[in-house]
Write a protein that holds these residues in place. Structure first.
Motif, mmCIF file in Angstrom:
data_model
loop_
_atom_site.group_PDB
_atom_site.id
_atom_site.type_symbol
_atom_site.label_atom_id
_atom_site.label_comp_id
_atom_site.label_asym_id
_atom_site.label_seq_id
_atom_site.Cartn_x
_atom_site.Cartn_y
_atom_site.Cartn_z
ATOM 1 N N LEU A 59 0.823 -1.207 0.000
ATOM 2 C CA LEU A 59 0.000 0.000 0.000
ATOM 3 C C LEU A 59 0.863 1.264 0.000
ATOM 4 C CD1 LEU A 59 -2.831 -1.034 2.481
ATOM 5 C CD2 LEU A 59 -3.016 -0.694 0.014
ATOM 6 N N GLY A 60 1.974 1.241 0.737
ATOM 7 C CA GLY A 60 2.887 2.381 0.743
ATOM 8 C C GLY A 60 3.533 2.600 -0.611
ATOM 9 N N GLY A 61 3.947 1.511 -1.251
ATOM 10 C CA GLY A 61 4.520 1.623 -2.592
ATOM 11 C C GLY A 61 3.507 2.156 -3.593
ATOM 12 N N GLY A 62 2.277 1.646 -3.480
ATOM 13 C CA GLY A 62 1.212 2.156 -4.354
ATOM 14 C C GLY A 62 0.928 3.623 -4.114
ATOM 15 N N LEU A 63 1.004 4.048 -2.849
ATOM 16 C CA LEU A 63 0.801 5.452 -2.518
ATOM 17 C C LEU A 63 1.885 6.315 -3.160
ATOM 18 C CD1 LEU A 63 -0.700 7.595 -0.760
ATOM 19 C CD2 LEU A 63 0.986 7.090 1.013
ATOM 20 N N PHE A 64 3.142 5.909 -3.049
ATOM 21 C CA PHE A 64 4.238 6.668 -3.648
ATOM 22 C C PHE A 64 4.090 6.746 -5.167
ATOM 23 C CE2 PHE A 64 6.460 6.218 0.358
ATOM 24 C CZ PHE A 64 7.172 7.401 0.431
ATOM 25 N N VAL A 65 3.802 5.617 -5.792
ATOM 26 C CA VAL A 65 3.662 5.601 -7.254
ATOM 27 C C VAL A 65 2.475 6.457 -7.684
ATOM 28 C CG1 VAL A 65 3.099 4.098 -9.217
ATOM 29 C CG2 VAL A 65 4.809 3.387 -7.545
ATOM 30 N N GLY A 66 1.358 6.333 -6.975
ATOM 31 C CA GLY A 66 0.159 7.097 -7.330
ATOM 32 C C GLY A 66 0.342 8.590 -7.175
ATOM 33 N N VAL A 67 0.939 9.017 -6.079
ATOM 34 C CA VAL A 67 1.128 10.448 -5.851
ATOM 35 C C VAL A 67 2.152 11.011 -6.835
ATOM 36 C CG1 VAL A 67 1.963 12.153 -4.187
ATOM 37 C CG2 VAL A 67 0.382 10.389 -3.458
ATOM 38 N N ASN A 68 3.213 10.267 -7.125
ATOM 39 C CA ASN A 68 4.179 10.733 -8.129
ATOM 40 C C ASN A 68 3.533 10.829 -9.507
ATOM 41 O OD1 ASN A 68 6.686 11.359 -6.944
ATOM 42 N ND2 ASN A 68 7.022 9.188 -6.553
ATOM 43 N N PHE A 69 2.681 9.886 -9.844
ATOM 44 C CA PHE A 69 1.973 9.931 -11.126
ATOM 45 C C PHE A 69 1.101 11.173 -11.222
ATOM 46 C CE2 PHE A 69 -1.965 8.983 -13.443
ATOM 47 C CZ PHE A 69 -1.447 8.808 -14.720
ATOM 48 N N LEU A 70 0.327 11.446 -10.165
ATOM 49 C CA LEU A 70 -0.532 12.633 -10.166
ATOM 50 C C LEU A 70 0.284 13.912 -10.247
ATOM 51 C CD1 LEU A 70 -3.206 11.686 -7.480
ATOM 52 C CD2 LEU A 70 -3.509 11.802 -9.956
ATOM 53 N N SER A 71 1.406 13.959 -9.537
ATOM 54 C CA SER A 71 2.243 15.150 -9.540
ATOM 55 C C SER A 71 2.829 15.410 -10.923
ATOM 56 C CB SER A 71 3.365 15.007 -8.518
ATOM 57 O OG SER A 71 4.204 16.134 -8.510
ATOM 58 N N LYS A 72 3.265 14.347 -11.590
ATOM 59 C CA LYS A 72 3.853 14.526 -12.917
ATOM 60 C C LYS A 72 2.794 14.800 -13.979
ATOM 61 C CE LYS A 72 8.152 12.070 -12.335
ATOM 62 N NZ LYS A 72 8.254 11.344 -11.116
ATOM 63 N N ARG A 73 1.629 14.191 -13.848
ATOM 64 C CA ARG A 73 0.587 14.362 -14.862
ATOM 65 C C ARG A 73 -0.090 15.730 -14.774
ATOM 66 N NH1 ARG A 73 -5.072 11.097 -15.660
ATOM 67 N NH2 ARG A 73 -5.747 12.309 -17.451
ATOM 68 N N PHE A 74 -0.437 16.147 -13.561
ATOM 69 C CA PHE A 74 -1.234 17.353 -13.413
ATOM 70 C C PHE A 74 -0.442 18.578 -12.994
ATOM 71 C CE2 PHE A 74 -4.485 14.022 -12.732
ATOM 72 C CZ PHE A 74 -5.304 14.355 -13.781
ATOM 73 N N GLY A 75 0.689 18.410 -12.337
ATOM 74 C CA GLY A 75 1.469 19.566 -11.919
ATOM 75 C C GLY A 75 0.852 20.302 -10.746
#
Length: 112
Positions: A59-75
């Motif tokens: 769950l922690g790994g998924g959280l890191f990947v998900g938040v990084n994805f959102l940060s890179k996609r949406f800014g």
């Protein structure tokens, strides 16, 4: 001699940490707090560590990947704009601001 740290990289620039921008730092920290509380509750309830540790890690790994994805996609503001645009009713949609930029002051308000 001590190390000199540079503060204030620029005015009006968003806070960034390890590639995360603005509000995504708060999302990640809130998610980590929730994971810590979930692990604590599971441990108190007596769940085996063989189950808790891998589940928390995944769950922690998924959280890191998900938040990084959102940060890179949406800014910086993109996620807020994306979520706001989905709430706009169909009858207010328009493809251009041309209608509003060509309005004359007082037009449409009963002035003649």
């Amino acid at each position: 001699m001590g190390t000199v740290y540079q503060i204030n990289k620029g005015l009006n620039r968003p806070i960034s940490f390890k590639g995360l921008k603005a509000q995504y730092i708060a999302y990640l920290s809130a998610g980590l707090v929730v994971l810590l509380l979930g692990f604590t509750v599971g441990y108190i309830l007596g769940l085996p560590l063989v189950v808790l540790l891998p589940a928390t890690g995944l769950l922690g790994g998924g959280l890191f990947v998900g938040v990084n994805f959102l940060s890179k996609r949406f800014g910086r503001y993109g996620l807020m704009k994306y979520l706001a645009s989905r709430r706009v009713p169909v009858y207010l949609w328009f493809n251009s601001r041309k209608l509003f930029t060509q309005l004359k002051i007082g037009e449409g308000y009963g002035k003649k």
